[in-house]
Design an enzyme around this catalytic site. Structure first.
Site, PDB file in Angstrom:
ATOM      1  N   ASP A   1       1.025 -27.933  28.916  1.00  0.00           N
ATOM      2  CA  ASP A   1       0.731 -26.524  29.259  1.00  0.00           C
ATOM      3  C   ASP A   1       0.212 -25.557  28.137  1.00  0.00           C
ATOM      4  O   ASP A   1       0.239 -24.323  28.221  1.00  0.00           O
ATOM      5  CB  ASP A   1       1.872 -26.000  30.264  1.00  0.00           C
ATOM      6  CG  ASP A   1       3.067 -25.627  29.530  1.00  0.00           C
ATOM      7  OD1 ASP A   1       3.518 -26.375  28.316  1.00  0.00           O
ATOM      8  OD2 ASP A   1       4.002 -24.961  29.913  1.00  0.00           O
ATOM      9  N   GLU A   2       0.356 -25.867  27.019  1.00  0.00           N
ATOM     10  CA  GLU A   2      -0.143 -25.157  25.992  1.00  0.00           C
ATOM     11  C   GLU A   2      -0.646 -25.634  24.673  1.00  0.00           C
ATOM     12  O   GLU A   2      -0.686 -26.984  24.394  1.00  0.00           O
ATOM     13  CB  GLU A   2       0.982 -24.106  25.472  1.00  0.00           C
ATOM     14  CG  GLU A   2       2.229 -25.038  24.521  1.00  0.00           C
ATOM     15  CD  GLU A   2       3.173 -24.035  24.040  1.00  0.00           C
ATOM     16  OE1 GLU A   2       3.015 -23.378  23.551  1.00  0.00           O
ATOM     17  OE2 GLU A   2       4.288 -24.758  24.147  1.00  0.00           O
TER      18      GLU A   2
END
Length: 368
Positions: free
Chosen positions: A107-108
């Site tokens: 997610d990043e």
């Protein structure tokens, strides 16, 4: 830096990613406190929605504690294959704007947009375009930090969460760092933050007053990093080819186990989880590590390095079991076991070499 243009780095971080995916896919969960994980008495929260975070529910919190803080909390079992698929969509969006993408997790990621592949006027507008594309393609929101280095970009992405963005420009970087608590700094965990507090270091301004000699005496090899970030300095490039060093999986049992046979079943399941990742990417390692956590939270590890890489599931299983049997039968109940493969190298049987995967392994058991 003198001979090079100032870099334009964007750190993109999805908002409550796992929980947001669940709320997107199940409308009945929207606006309600949601935790991804197993709600059993020995479970742990893997992710929490912003509605849950208002009650102090956060990742790695014990399920029983989370429910105590928020009796209305809804637990949803993790669906890691779904999260991987969505992450893949997000990385395809990144690729429209830059070829320099360094994923940190599902997610990043860091993006270097200095080359301006998309021809957008500024990095600020590029970040807005990326976030808009993510929302349009996935129905999820993301936050972004924009700056001239990775350290500041990562700090900035948290500054306007959720669904916002913040820029730290070269003329404000040093002064902005001084205003922040050191506990927010990447590379300063809770233990180090407490040690710094005992030494009178609570903010970036406090850290900047400390000499290199002082930092080396108290923090050893981390001294140079702390000295640099206190001044807003971070010369690390965005590296899309960063080498992955290990892959592992672990699980927490529903109760403390003392029976060797039951413990070995858990070890084999974790070994199989890891093997699926290794085999799917043709990435194999020589070192196997077994992690054991007892009921009183004492933790031990046992490792063994093979002469050549492990290229069959059976060899990985056998290595993991052999290591586990060095501590079996246990002297006390075991609550958690894990298996990790590392020391990646050339696999002669497949003719492949190890490399970083853009989507790290996430076994469902990790949410337990």
């Amino acid at each position: 830096m003198v001979d090079s243009p100032i870099r334009k780095i964007i750190h993109v971080d999805m908002d409550a990613f796992f929980a947001s995916v669940e709320q997107r896919d199940d409308p009945s969960l929207r606006g309600r406190p949601v935790a991804v994980g197993h709600g059993a008495s020995r479970g742990v929260v893997a992710a929490a929605s912003y509605e849950a975070r208002k009650f102090g529910v956060k990742s790695a919190l014990a399920s029983v504690t989370a429910l105590r803080r928020c009796p209305e909390l809804i637990f949803v079992r993790p669906r890691f294959e779904v999260y991987k698929d969505v992450s893949g969509q997000i990385h395809e969006i990144f690729a429209r704007y830059t070829d320099l993408i360094q994923p940190l997790s599902l997610d990043e990621a860091y993006l270097d947009v200095t080359a301006n592949k998309a021809g957008i006027e500024t990095a600020w507008k590029t970040a807005k375009a990326i976030r808009a594309a993510i929302l349009e393609d996935t129905g999820l929101t993301a936050s972004a930090g924009i700056s001239y280095n990775k350290f500041l970009a990562k700090l900035a992405s948290d500054h306007r969460k959720p669904n916002g963005q913040f820029a730290v420009t070269p003329d404000m970087g040093e002064a902005w760092v001084e205003t922040l608590p050191v506990s927010r700094f990447h590379g300063v965990g809770p233990v180090t933050a407490n040690k710094m507090k005992r030494l009178g270091i609570e903010s970036g301004a406090d850290l900047r007053t400390k000499s290199m000699e002082f930092l080396q005496r108290n923090f050893g090899s981390s001294a140079e990093w702390y000295f640099a970030i206190a001044r807003g300095i971070d010369n690390r490039p965005v590296n899309p080819n960063r080498i992955r060093k290990s892959s592992g999986s672990e699980t927490t049992f529903d109760r403390d186990l003392t029976e060797p046979g039951e413990i070995e079943v858990g070890i084999l399941k974790m070994a199989d989880d890891v093997w699926r990742w290794c085999d799917s990417r043709k990435t194999f390692g020589r070192t196997v590590t077994v992690k054991i956590k007892y009921g009183d939270f004492q933790q031990i590890t046992r490792s063994r390095t093979q002469p050549s890489v492990i290229v069959t599931q059976e060899n990985l299983r056998r290595s993991a079991i052999d290591l586990a049997r060095t501590v079996l039968p246990p002297v006390k109940g075991i609550r958690l076991v894990g298996v990790t493969v590392s020391n990646f190298g050339e696999a002669s049987a497949q003719g492949s070499t190890a490399g970083e995967t853009k989507l790290p392994i996430f076994a469902e058991s990790q949410a337990a």
